[in-house]
Design a protein around this motif. Structure first.
Motif, PDB file in Angstrom:
ATOM      1  N   ALA A 221      -5.467  29.695  43.916  1.00  0.00           N
ATOM      2  CA  ALA A 221      -4.451  29.739  44.972  1.00  0.00           C
ATOM      3  C   ALA A 221      -4.867  30.802  45.985  1.00  0.00           C
ATOM      4  CB  ALA A 221      -3.076  30.062  44.398  1.00  0.00           C
ATOM      5  N   VAL A 222      -4.933  30.419  47.246  1.00  0.00           N
ATOM      6  CA  VAL A 222      -5.420  31.305  48.304  1.00  0.00           C
ATOM      7  C   VAL A 222      -4.327  31.508  49.343  1.00  0.00           C
ATOM      8  CG1 VAL A 222      -7.142  31.618  50.115  1.00  0.00           C
ATOM      9  CG2 VAL A 222      -7.795  30.496  47.971  1.00  0.00           C
ATOM     10  N   LEU A 223      -3.965  32.760  49.569  1.00  0.00           N
ATOM     11  CA  LEU A 223      -3.018  33.107  50.629  1.00  0.00           C
ATOM     12  C   LEU A 223      -3.839  33.571  51.818  1.00  0.00           C
ATOM     13  CD1 LEU A 223      -0.421  34.977  48.391  1.00  0.00           C
ATOM     14  CD2 LEU A 223      -0.611  32.536  48.896  1.00  0.00           C
ATOM     15  N   ALA A 224      -3.962  32.713  52.808  1.00  0.00           N
ATOM     16  CA  ALA A 224      -4.889  32.926  53.914  1.00  0.00           C
ATOM     17  C   ALA A 224      -4.447  34.075  54.811  1.00  0.00           C
ATOM     18  CB  ALA A 224      -5.017  31.645  54.737  1.00  0.00           C
ATOM     19  N   PRO A 225      -5.397  34.697  55.521  1.00  0.00           N
ATOM     20  CA  PRO A 225      -5.040  35.777  56.457  1.00  0.00           C
ATOM     21  C   PRO A 225      -4.028  35.308  57.490  1.00  0.00           C
ATOM     22  CG  PRO A 225      -7.418  35.665  56.129  1.00  0.00           C
ATOM     23  CD  PRO A 225      -6.844  34.454  55.464  1.00  0.00           C
ATOM     24  N   GLN A 226      -3.143  36.200  57.872  1.00  0.00           N
ATOM     25  CA  GLN A 226      -2.081  35.848  58.809  1.00  0.00           C
ATOM     26  C   GLN A 226      -2.537  35.921  60.263  1.00  0.00           C
ATOM     27  OE1 GLN A 226       1.028  34.664  57.716  1.00  0.00           O
ATOM     28  NE2 GLN A 226      -0.148  34.670  55.813  1.00  0.00           N
ATOM     29  N   GLU A 227      -3.415  36.847  60.582  1.00  0.00           N
ATOM     30  CA  GLU A 227      -3.812  37.060  61.973  1.00  0.00           C
ATOM     31  C   GLU A 227      -4.944  36.123  62.399  1.00  0.00           C
ATOM     32  OE1 GLU A 227      -2.157  39.018  64.039  1.00  0.00           O
ATOM     33  OE2 GLU A 227      -0.785  39.499  62.409  1.00  0.00           O
ATOM     34  N   SER A 228      -5.962  36.001  61.566  1.00  0.00           N
ATOM     35  CA  SER A 228      -7.144  35.199  61.895  1.00  0.00           C
ATOM     36  C   SER A 228      -6.936  33.791  61.372  1.00  0.00           C
ATOM     37  CB  SER A 228      -8.406  35.832  61.291  1.00  0.00           C
ATOM     38  OG  SER A 228      -9.557  35.111  61.666  1.00  0.00           O
ATOM     39  N   SER A 229      -6.432  32.920  62.242  1.00  0.00           N
ATOM     40  CA  SER A 229      -5.936  31.615  61.795  1.00  0.00           C
ATOM     41  C   SER A 229      -7.027  30.639  61.406  1.00  0.00           C
ATOM     42  CB  SER A 229      -5.080  30.995  62.900  1.00  0.00           C
ATOM     43  OG  SER A 229      -5.845  30.829  64.098  1.00  0.00           O
ATOM     44  N   LEU A 230      -8.249  30.816  61.895  1.00  0.00           N
ATOM     45  CA  LEU A 230      -9.330  29.887  61.569  1.00  0.00           C
ATOM     46  C   LEU A 230     -10.497  30.600  60.896  1.00  0.00           C
ATOM     47  CD1 LEU A 230     -10.386  26.993  61.656  1.00  0.00           C
ATOM     48  CD2 LEU A 230     -11.450  27.534  63.866  1.00  0.00           C
ATOM     49  N   LEU A 231     -11.061  31.616  61.536  1.00  0.00           N
ATOM     50  CA  LEU A 231     -12.208  32.300  60.948  1.00  0.00           C
ATOM     51  C   LEU A 231     -11.830  32.970  59.632  1.00  0.00           C
ATOM     52  CD1 LEU A 231     -15.112  33.226  61.002  1.00  0.00           C
ATOM     53  CD2 LEU A 231     -14.439  35.110  62.517  1.00  0.00           C
ATOM     54  N   GLY A 232     -10.677  33.634  59.596  1.00  0.00           N
ATOM     55  CA  GLY A 232     -10.229  34.246  58.352  1.00  0.00           C
ATOM     56  C   GLY A 232      -9.967  33.198  57.282  1.00  0.00           C
ATOM     57  N   LEU A 233      -9.369  32.072  57.679  1.00  0.00           N
ATOM     58  CA  LEU A 233      -9.098  30.989  56.741  1.00  0.00           C
ATOM     59  C   LEU A 233     -10.389  30.456  56.131  1.00  0.00           C
ATOM     60  CD1 LEU A 233      -7.283  28.747  55.477  1.00  0.00           C
ATOM     61  CD2 LEU A 233      -7.636  27.466  57.600  1.00  0.00           C
ATOM     62  N   VAL A 234     -11.358  30.140  56.968  1.00  0.00           N
ATOM     63  CA  VAL A 234     -12.632  29.619  56.469  1.00  0.00           C
ATOM     64  C   VAL A 234     -13.317  30.641  55.566  1.00  0.00           C
ATOM     65  CG1 VAL A 234     -14.951  28.871  57.155  1.00  0.00           C
ATOM     66  CG2 VAL A 234     -12.950  28.059  58.422  1.00  0.00           C
ATOM     67  N   SER A 235     -13.190  31.919  55.904  1.00  0.00           N
ATOM     68  CA  SER A 235     -13.860  32.973  55.147  1.00  0.00           C
ATOM     69  C   SER A 235     -13.302  33.138  53.733  1.00  0.00           C
ATOM     70  CB  SER A 235     -13.745  34.313  55.893  1.00  0.00           C
ATOM     71  OG  SER A 235     -14.394  34.239  57.154  1.00  0.00           O
ATOM     72  N   VAL A 236     -12.039  32.754  53.520  1.00  0.00           N
ATOM     73  CA  VAL A 236     -11.480  32.838  52.169  1.00  0.00           C
ATOM     74  C   VAL A 236     -11.498  31.490  51.449  1.00  0.00           C
ATOM     75  CG1 VAL A 236     -10.044  34.835  52.691  1.00  0.00           C
ATOM     76  CG2 VAL A 236      -9.102  32.538  53.009  1.00  0.00           C
ATOM     77  N   LEU A 237     -11.570  30.399  52.201  1.00  0.00           N
ATOM     78  CA  LEU A 237     -11.570  29.065  51.599  1.00  0.00           C
ATOM     79  C   LEU A 237     -12.963  28.630  51.161  1.00  0.00           C
ATOM     80  CD1 LEU A 237     -10.510  26.206  50.983  1.00  0.00           C
ATOM     81  CD2 LEU A 237     -10.600  25.731  53.442  1.00  0.00           C
ATOM     82  N   ALA A 238     -13.942  28.790  52.045  1.00  0.00           N
ATOM     83  CA  ALA A 238     -15.286  28.265  51.766  1.00  0.00           C
ATOM     84  C   ALA A 238     -15.905  28.804  50.479  1.00  0.00           C
ATOM     85  CB  ALA A 238     -16.203  28.531  52.965  1.00  0.00           C
ATOM     86  N   PRO A 239     -15.822  30.111  50.191  1.00  0.00           N
ATOM     87  CA  PRO A 239     -16.450  30.588  48.957  1.00  0.00           C
ATOM     88  C   PRO A 239     -15.810  30.031  47.689  1.00  0.00           C
ATOM     89  CG  PRO A 239     -15.196  32.351  50.014  1.00  0.00           C
ATOM     90  CD  PRO A 239     -15.287  31.226  50.986  1.00  0.00           C
ATOM     91  N   VAL A 240     -14.533  29.672  47.751  1.00  0.00           N
ATOM     92  CA  VAL A 240     -13.852  29.115  46.580  1.00  0.00           C
ATOM     93  C   VAL A 240     -14.438  27.757  46.217  1.00  0.00           C
ATOM     94  CG1 VAL A 240     -11.643  28.265  45.711  1.00  0.00           C
ATOM     95  CG2 VAL A 240     -11.738  30.394  47.007  1.00  0.00           C
ATOM     96  N   ILE A 241     -14.583  26.873  47.199  1.00  0.00           N
ATOM     97  CA  ILE A 241     -15.052  25.524  46.886  1.00  0.00           C
ATOM     98  C   ILE A 241     -16.572  25.442  46.817  1.00  0.00           C
ATOM     99  CG2 ILE A 241     -12.967  24.502  47.835  1.00  0.00           C
ATOM    100  CD1 ILE A 241     -14.548  23.642  50.288  1.00  0.00           C
ATOM    101  N   THR A 242     -17.278  26.383  47.431  1.00  0.00           N
ATOM    102  CA  THR A 242     -18.738  26.403  47.326  1.00  0.00           C
ATOM    103  C   THR A 242     -19.174  26.484  45.869  1.00  0.00           C
ATOM    104  OG1 THR A 242     -19.013  27.468  49.485  1.00  0.00           O
ATOM    105  CG2 THR A 242     -20.825  27.705  47.928  1.00  0.00           C
ATOM    106  N   THR A 243     -18.452  27.250  45.079  1.00  0.00           N
ATOM    107  CA  THR A 243     -18.833  27.511  43.695  1.00  0.00           C
ATOM    108  C   THR A 243     -18.218  26.528  42.709  1.00  0.00           C
ATOM    109  OG1 THR A 243     -17.087  29.199  43.722  1.00  0.00           O
ATOM    110  CG2 THR A 243     -19.349  29.938  44.007  1.00  0.00           C
ATOM    111  N   GLY A 244     -17.586  25.451  43.195  1.00  0.00           N
ATOM    112  CA  GLY A 244     -17.102  24.406  42.314  1.00  0.00           C
ATOM    113  C   GLY A 244     -15.640  24.487  41.934  1.00  0.00           C
ATOM    114  N   ASN A 245     -14.909  25.459  42.471  1.00  0.00           N
ATOM    115  CA  ASN A 245     -13.477  25.531  42.229  1.00  0.00           C
ATOM    116  C   ASN A 245     -12.734  24.565  43.142  1.00  0.00           C
ATOM    117  OD1 ASN A 245     -13.313  28.041  40.411  1.00  0.00           O
ATOM    118  ND2 ASN A 245     -14.477  28.810  42.172  1.00  0.00           N
ATOM    119  N   THR A 246     -11.489  24.284  42.794  1.00  0.00           N
ATOM    120  CA  THR A 246     -10.586  23.593  43.705  1.00  0.00           C
ATOM    121  C   THR A 246      -9.477  24.571  44.080  1.00  0.00           C
ATOM    122  OG1 THR A 246      -9.335  22.676  41.841  1.00  0.00           O
ATOM    123  CG2 THR A 246     -11.085  21.321  42.777  1.00  0.00           C
TER     124      THR A 246
END
Length: 294
Positions: free
Chosen positions: A157-182
């Motif tokens: 479960a990822v609570l995305a950054p509030q200020e950075s709506s896209l770059l911050g989101l990608v920065s916390v989302l991409a590493p999760v699924i890169t390694t095989g998690n959902t």
């Protein structure tokens, strides 16, 4: 017969929805909330996710975990690269939404979008390399091979950054699924539009349904259900801005020993090189012994 004069037409208003299990449902509660731009002007109505929506998203993520984690790392990298390709084609839309939501000039918003696309490419390159960096062959006193191999932890479960709506989101989302998690992601509450558009990209980028599930809504309302959910294996608190709520979520996560990324103690610079810490945070190490000569 059309009643509009030549050159006139009604705008097709976009309905911003959730993204769960590869589909775009409205909130089961039927609720929505108003999204304003940086100057307080109306932008859109976004779905206000509920406890039931959070539970449905976790179910979808769990269902997708087996297939996604079983894919080769090379194939996951190909899919992440495809995300970058599709984002590139919709760059102008992302620039508009980031500029409006974050109050940036178009040049600044464009730079943030470009960084976001490049970040997908960066993580795509890491997909089939992180195991070599974080894994090892261990010397042991005996006729055995001994390997330590990183494996995905499960549903995050990822609570995305509030200020950075896209770059911050990608920065916390991409590493999760890169390694095989959902994952289940709760987008920025005040700036959710780039996140919703990103899900449209994911849906057309060969990413299996359920690997990423995105909710829009209020952190204090949705986050406690994710933190306490017994089928969530890890929790990223990056987007929590209230210290009291962060403590409450940490306590709830402790009930089933979730892996945890705590709220950062400093302002994040999302343009900085990301490193591999976020990928390592949601990996577990399996050690295998094998007799030599067999």
């Amino acid at each position: 017969m059309s009643t509009t004069r030549p050159g006139e037409r009604l705008a097709v208003r976009k309905t911003y929805k959730l993204y769960v299990g590869g589909a775009f449902p409205r909130s089961e509660s039927g609720r929505s909330y108003v999204v304003h731009d940086a100057k307080g002007r109306f932008l859109a109505n976004a779905a206000l996710a509920s406890r039931k929506d959070a539970r449905d998203a976790v179910v979808a993520a769990r269902k997708a975990f087996g297939g996604w984690s079983a894919r080769t790392a090379y194939n996951r990298g190909q899919i992440l690269y495809r995300v970058a390709e599709v984002m590139e084609g919709r760059r102008a839309q992302f620039v508009d939404e980031v500029a409006a939501g974050e109050g940036l000039a178009r040049a600044e918003a464009g730079a943030a979008v470009d960084e976001s696309i490049d970040r997908w490419v960066w993580y795509a390159g890491w997909a089939d390399k992180v195991a070599q960096v974080l894994g090892s062959t261990n010397p042991v006193a005996g006729p055995y091979f001994d390997f330590s191999v990183p494996e995905p932890t499960g549903v995050v479960a990822v609570l995305a950054p509030q200020e950075s709506s896209l770059l911050g989101l990608v920065s916390v989302l991409a590493p999760v699924i890169t390694t095989g998690n959902t994952c289940v992601v709760l987008a920025s509450a005040d700036r959710p539009l780039p996140a919703v558009t990103l899900t449209e990209v994911l849906a057309t980028s060969d990413l299996p349904g359920g690997v990423v599930n995105l909710l829009t809504g209020k952190v204090p309302e949705v986050a406690p259900w994710l933190a306490a959910h017994q089928d969530v294996n890890a929790l990223d608190l990056t987007g929590v801005e209230d210290a009291g709520l962060a403590t409450e979520l940490e306590r709830a996560a402790a009930d089933n020993l979730k892996r945890l990324v705590r709220v950062p103690d400093h302002t994040q610079d999302w343009t900085a090189a990301p490193g591999i810490d976020r990928m390592a945070a949601f990996l577990e190490t399996k050690t295998v012994w094998h007799p030599m000569g067999i």
